[in-house]
Design an enzyme around this catalytic site. Structure first.
Site, PDB file in Angstrom:
ATOM      1  N   TYR A 113      17.721  59.467  81.864  1.00  0.00           N
ATOM      2  CA  TYR A 113      16.934  60.673  81.547  1.00  0.00           C
ATOM      3  C   TYR A 113      15.657  60.237  80.848  1.00  0.00           C
ATOM      4  O   TYR A 113      15.699  59.413  79.922  1.00  0.00           O
ATOM      5  CB  TYR A 113      17.759  61.587  80.631  1.00  0.00           C
ATOM      6  CG  TYR A 113      17.027  62.809  80.105  1.00  0.00           C
ATOM      7  CD1 TYR A 113      16.764  62.933  78.740  1.00  0.00           C
ATOM      8  CD2 TYR A 113      16.615  63.825  80.954  1.00  0.00           C
ATOM      9  CE1 TYR A 113      16.116  64.064  78.240  1.00  0.00           C
ATOM     10  CE2 TYR A 113      15.972  64.956  80.460  1.00  0.00           C
ATOM     11  CZ  TYR A 113      15.723  65.079  79.109  1.00  0.00           C
ATOM     12  OH  TYR A 113      15.073  66.188  78.612  1.00  0.00           O
ATOM     13  N   ASP A 171      11.912  52.726  79.468  1.00  0.00           N
ATOM     14  CA  ASP A 171      11.998  53.914  78.611  1.00  0.00           C
ATOM     15  C   ASP A 171      12.919  53.556  77.435  1.00  0.00           C
ATOM     16  O   ASP A 171      14.133  53.536  77.573  1.00  0.00           O
ATOM     17  CB  ASP A 171      12.554  55.105  79.395  1.00  0.00           C
ATOM     18  CG  ASP A 171      12.667  56.337  78.506  1.00  0.00           C
ATOM     19  OD1 ASP A 171      12.841  57.445  79.053  1.00  0.00           O
ATOM     20  OD2 ASP A 171      12.595  56.196  77.273  1.00  0.00           O
ATOM     21  N   LYS A 215      11.955  58.901  69.011  1.00  0.00           N
ATOM     22  CA  LYS A 215      13.103  58.968  68.106  1.00  0.00           C
ATOM     23  C   LYS A 215      12.891  58.156  66.816  1.00  0.00           C
ATOM     24  O   LYS A 215      12.222  58.604  65.894  1.00  0.00           O
ATOM     25  CB  LYS A 215      14.367  58.545  68.851  1.00  0.00           C
ATOM     26  CG  LYS A 215      14.727  59.556  69.987  1.00  0.00           C
ATOM     27  CD  LYS A 215      15.974  59.176  70.720  1.00  0.00           C
ATOM     28  CE  LYS A 215      16.137  59.997  71.985  1.00  0.00           C
ATOM     29  NZ  LYS A 215      16.770  61.311  71.767  1.00  0.00           N
TER      30      LYS A 215
END
Ligand code: KE4
Length: 430
Positions: free
Chosen positions: A144, A239, A267
């Protein structure tokens, strides 16, 4: 009867916010039951609206690697807030954060700060297409990369065919250039490059896939992604929104020893505030506006409060021994869970890297999304709710990873293992 404020709060939330949440996974749809409305958090713990305490293995889905409310981070944010919330003008602190990131991610010569992982991945994708002049991209089922249209896509029918949208509102033509391959499938990777190599702008991958719980790219697979991208002039995009500064100080690229062309971060670098980034070699990054033809912008990009939070976080995780201690703690948890499951005859496999972990209700670790998703939902849900009822909050979905912070104590780990063992005794057999 203990009070239950979560239920009326959820009812109220659902009256005004779609599904009662601002991000779908929070709604507990995959596991059933009522989401816990969190009132406060400190260290390794969160307290819900009934003032019930949970040992937190979500950590805001990765950012809270220090634990909640680390004093140095709180102090930095409080100071920044008093200097101003947002200026829409450059600040020295953005330079400091950019320099700190570049010092820790050697594959990057320049970095652009944005406000979310989705924005960072979307921008990296546009940059890859702009820099190469090519349209096609490769992603992998189970990875994702946020909810940008071109990345909301599932595998097409047959090998190396272009994808179909996974979401309403994404026209097929938007994903017509996105190839979705099976993770760790070398045959499909070779075929995709053999058929489309000259037209591929980039291959985007989670080299340790936290959106399939915890699945590693095999060393051979990761190496082949690098080789084929180099051979065909495509950009390799890691990613690392989840793995960056989570699996180690140098992320998954450091663990694998592979140098991507572009890296997407998020994050941890925001420490819990809205901050993400993407970066790579100067010659690629200078294609970005205002220097080059690839447009990208953001009102709150490099926000002065978020950068203060991120800088304070990076300062703490850069201290000697931080990841060694965190890795030991995470492994103590996963090995303890594994031993408890084996003792109760429950098929169970675990893996971890740094402060990120995963477990599966299988004897062997899955290597791809289809295997992960073959997990018996009822058994996972029984484990999830059994732990939640015992004050342990793990991800409310079997395809999500778990996160340990520096604030988790040995007692927290022991309590978690003890709670899991009680549940393993009664976990419904297949
Ligand atoms: P955000 O736009 O949610 O900041 O980042 C998107 C993203 C990009 N890349 C990776 C590897 C990610 O894991 C994410 C977001 N991760 C999810 C957890 N699986 C965030 C939780 C949520 O969607 O609420």
């Amino acid at each position: 009867m203990t009070s239950d404020r979560n239920t009326p709060l959820f009812d109220r939330a659902r009256a005004v916010i779609p599904g009662g949440v601002n991000s779908p996974v929070r709604a507990f749809k995959a596991v059933g039951g009522t989401p816990r409305f969190i009132q406060r958090a400190q260290g390794a713990y969160m307290w819900d609206a009934d003032d019930r305490r949970y040992i937190d293995y979500i950590g805001s889905w990765g950012p809270m690697i220090l634990g909640h409310g680390h004093p140095a981070v709180v102090e930095a944010v409080q100071k920044a807030v008093l200097e101003g919330f947002s200026f829409g003008a450059p600040t020295e602190r953005e330079i400091e954060l950019a320099e700190a990131i570049l010092a820790l991610v050697p594959s990057m010569e320049m970095v652009r700060l944005v406000s979310s992982g989705t924005e960072a991945a979307m921008s990296a994708l546009r940059l890859a297409r702009g820099a190469t002049g090519r349209k096609h991209i490769i992603k992998f089922e189970g990875c994702y990369h946020g909810h940008a249209d071109a990345l909301l896509v599932k595998a097409g029918s047959g090998l190396a065919t272009f994808g179909n949208p996974t979401s309403a509102g994404v026209p097929p033509e938007v994903v017509q250039h996105t190839l979705v391959l099976e993770y760790n499938n070398l045959e499909q990777l070779e075929e995709a490059f053999a058929l489309h190599g000259a037209d591929i702008a980039c291959l985007m991958i989670e080299a340790i896939a936290g959106n399939m719980n915890f699945v590693r790219a095999s060393a051979a697979f990761a190496r082949r992604c690098r080789e084929l991208c180099t051979q065909h002039g495509a950009l390799l995009v890691f990613d690392e929104v989840m793995t960056g500064f989570r699996v180690g100080l140098h992320g998954a690229q450091g663990v694998l020893g592979i140098t991507p062309d572009l890296t997407v971060l998020g994050k941890v670098i925001g420490g819990g505030m809205p901050l993400a980034a993407f970066g790579g070699p100067r010659k690629i990054m200078e294609q970005l506006a205002p220097l080059g033809p690839v447009y990208q912008a953001g009102t709150l990009s490099g926000n002065p409060v978020a950068t203060a939070c991120g800088l304070a976080t990076l300062k703490e995780i850069s201290k000697p021994g931080f990841y060694e201690a965190l890795s030991l703690k995470t492994r103590a948890l996963t090995e303890g869970l594994k031993a408890a499951a084996v003792a109760e005859g429950v098929p169970f496999s675990v893996d971890s890297e740094g402060g990120m972990f995963g477990f599966f209700l299988f004897d062997d670790l899955p290597q791809n999304y289809a295997t992960v998703m073959s997990t018996d939902n009822a058994r996972f849900n029984a484990l999830f709710h059994g732990l939640l009822d015992r004050g342990v909050y793990i991800a409310p979905a079997l395809y999500e990873a778990g996160f340990v912070s520096a604030a988790h104590s040995e007692e927290d780990i022991a309590a978690t293992i003890a709670a899991a063992r009680e549940i393993f005794k009664t976990l419904p057999t297949l």
